[in-house]
Design an enzyme around this catalytic site. Structure first.
Site, PDB file in Angstrom:
ATOM      1  N   ASP A 100       0.850  -1.180   0.000  1.00 15.29           N
ATOM      2  CA  ASP A 100       0.000   0.000   0.000  1.00 15.29           C
ATOM      3  C   ASP A 100       0.889   1.233   0.000  1.00 15.29           C
ATOM      4  OD1 ASP A 100      -3.082   0.591   0.435  1.00 15.29           O
ATOM      5  OD2 ASP A 100      -1.917   2.180   1.388  1.00 15.29           O
ATOM      6  N   THR A 101       0.580   2.159  -0.877  1.00 18.89           N
ATOM      7  CA  THR A 101       1.352   3.396  -0.994  1.00 18.89           C
ATOM      8  C   THR A 101       0.496   4.566  -0.538  1.00 18.89           C
ATOM      9  OG1 THR A 101       2.615   2.499  -2.847  1.00 18.89           O
ATOM     10  CG2 THR A 101       2.604   4.898  -2.597  1.00 18.89           C
TER      11      THR A 101
END
Length: 194
Positions: free
Chosen positions: A69-70
């Site tokens: 997840d960014t």
């Protein structure tokens, strides 16, 4: 070990392919909310681990799952994916002319239960943008699927990003240098492209 990518991101798929790794994609819906007390890298790591937990019972003993997840942070504010064009314009207006941080959290979960969670940080410097440049980007590139409302690999990355401190690939959504290293440690194998 067989690598399983739990991501619908075309950028993550391309980066793993560019590494020469063989993988399969496995997708399911996972809630991406997180506890409000978490800050910056903690959010990215929590979300990566939370996504992996949803697959725990489906992994075969010889599989390794990769979730990521960014997030984009301007100070302490977490900028997730914008809900609409107006929010995307607001996010980019706030980012322009400043430095911000991109965190990608990664979870590697082996079918035998071993797990590694880590994150990488990249500092991104944006030049000042005009309102028309921001509107052009949002209308032409539709960055609603991107944290912080932009992709460094897109037009805006070429015209707005003046400097990076850290991994460029991390800003694209996967710190591939670290993924390579951690996969090798987790599997006990020297990874080489197929």
């Amino acid at each position: 070990m067989k690598l399983v990518l739990a991501s619908n991101s075309p950028r993550r798929r391309q980066l793993l392919s560019d590494l020469g790794l063989q993988y399969t994609v496995r997708l399911q819906e996972v809630d991406e909310s997180y506890p409000e007390h978490l800050r910056r890298a903690e959010v990215a790591e929590y979300l990566a681990a939370h996504k992996a937990a949803a697959y725990r019972t489906t992994l075969a003993p010889d599989e390794v799952l990769l979730t990521a997840d960014t997030i984009v942070c301007l100070g302490e504010e977490v900028l997730n994916k914008p809900a609409d064009e107006a929010e995307a314009i607001r996010m980019l207006s706030n980012l322009q002319g400043q430095a911000h941080d991109v965190f990608t959290g990664v979870c590697l979960l082996a079918g035998d239960g071993r797990q590694v969670i880590f994150s990488e940080q990249t500092r991104v410097h944006f030049r000042s943008l005009s309102d028309s440049e921001i509107r052009f980007y949002v209308q032409q590139y539709k960055p609603l699927d991107k944290a912080g409302a932009y992709g460094a690999q897109d037009w805006i990355g070429m015209v707005a990003v003046t400097r990076l401190e850290g991994s460029y690939f991390n800003v694209m959504g996967l710190p591939v240098h670290r993924v390579w290293e951690e996969l090798g440690l987790l599997t006990g194998q020297h990874l080489l492209p197929q």
